[in-house]
Design a protein around this motif. Structure first.
Motif, short mmCIF file in Angstrom:
data_model
loop_
_atom_site.label_atom_id
_atom_site.label_comp_id
_atom_site.label_asym_id
_atom_site.label_seq_id
_atom_site.Cartn_x
_atom_site.Cartn_y
_atom_site.Cartn_z
N GLU A 1 40.63 45.64 42.96
CA GLU A 1 40.19 44.39 41.82
C GLU A 1 41.54 44.50 41.29
N TYR B 1 44.07 39.52 44.05
CA TYR B 1 42.84 39.18 43.41
C TYR B 1 43.31 39.38 41.41
N VAL C 1 30.29 45.26 34.32
CA VAL C 1 31.30 44.36 34.13
C VAL C 1 31.82 44.61 32.74
N SER D 1 34.14 46.29 38.87
CA SER D 1 33.17 45.63 39.67
C SER D 1 31.99 46.30 39.14
N TRP E 1 29.97 46.75 42.09
CA TRP E 1 29.59 47.60 43.30
C TRP E 1 30.91 49.05 42.68
N GLY F 1 26.08 45.26 44.21
CA GLY F 1 27.29 44.78 44.08
C GLY F 1 27.23 43.24 43.21
N TYR G 1 31.65 41.41 39.30
CA TYR G 1 32.78 41.82 39.50
C TYR G 1 33.71 40.76 38.85
N HIS H 1 28.71 41.23 46.59
CA HIS H 1 29.97 41.69 46.28
C HIS H 1 31.58 41.04 47.21
N VAL I 1 31.68 36.89 46.79
CA VAL I 1 33.04 37.39 45.38
C VAL I 1 34.50 37.45 45.57
N THR I 2 34.41 38.95 46.18
CA THR I 2 35.70 39.39 46.37
C THR I 2 36.31 38.42 47.57
#
Length: 196
Positions: free
Chosen positions: A17, A22, A93, A99, A101, A152, A155, A180, A183-184
């Motif tokens: 993260e 990212y 968040v 996140s 998750w 999850g 983010y 999750h 999104v990632t």
């Protein structure tokens, strides 16, 4: 293309993260539109066993109330409850800066079965531990926190050269690990397209 299953190691998740892959170079309303529409395309392209109607929401964190700059259902079939999940994941968040998750995996690591037993904590044990550890309100008196969700899909958006988070992206509707993952994977793609 199918989504990959995300890591369950909190240290790996937290490192991911905050990694440059990212972390956005810029994040504006235009960036939110690019990210939101990329998420929608990705969700609609999932194989049948992973695809479900979902809600995408992106909000800037710079004020109260939050400023939602992108929100869209992917297709017919989302429910009003998806909005509640978005709010609760976003709150997680915002409060912990990680996140939803990663927060779940961090909580799960603290309540895993007895050492050497090889047993993992149940979903209910994880939720109960989360509510107790942070003294969260639960109107049902049980394991579910009224204002937070450690499932999850929530983010943090980080910006190069800025401490903290500047926005929150949430997907609600799939299995939590898929929320999750989508999104990632999509953030990584959009950040890569921004270049150096």
């Amino acid at each position: 293309m199918a989504l990959t299953i995300p890591s369950t190691d909190p240290a790996v998740l937290l490192a991911q993260e905050t990694s440059p892959e990212y972390t956005f170079r810029t994040f504006t309303a235009d960036t939110a539109w690019t990210l939101g529409t990329a998420l929608r395309r990705r969700l609609l392209s999932l194989p049948a066993d992973q695809r479900k109607p979902a809600l995408i929401s992106i909000a800037l964190t710079g004020g109260a109330p939050l400023h939602v700059v992108f929100q869209s259902a992917t297709e017919s079939g989302t429910l009003p409850d998806n909005e509640n999940w978005v709010r609760r994941k976003r709150n997680t968040v915002l409060r912990w800066g990680v996140s939803s998750w990663a927060m779940r995996m961090k909580t799960a690591a603290g309540v895993a079965g007895s050492p050497g037993s090889g047993s993992a904590a149940t979903a209910e044990e994880i939720e109960v531990a989360f509510v107790r550890k942070y003294a969260l309100a639960s109107s049902s008196g049980g394991a579910v926190a009224d204002e937070y969700a450690i499932h999850g899909g929530g983010y943090p958006v980080r910006l190069r050269g800025v401490d903290g988070i500047v926005a929150v992206v949430v997907v609600s509707g799939l299995k939590q690990e898929h929320d999750h993952a989508v999104v990632t994977e999509t953030i990584k793609e959009v950040v890569s397209a921004q270049g150096e």
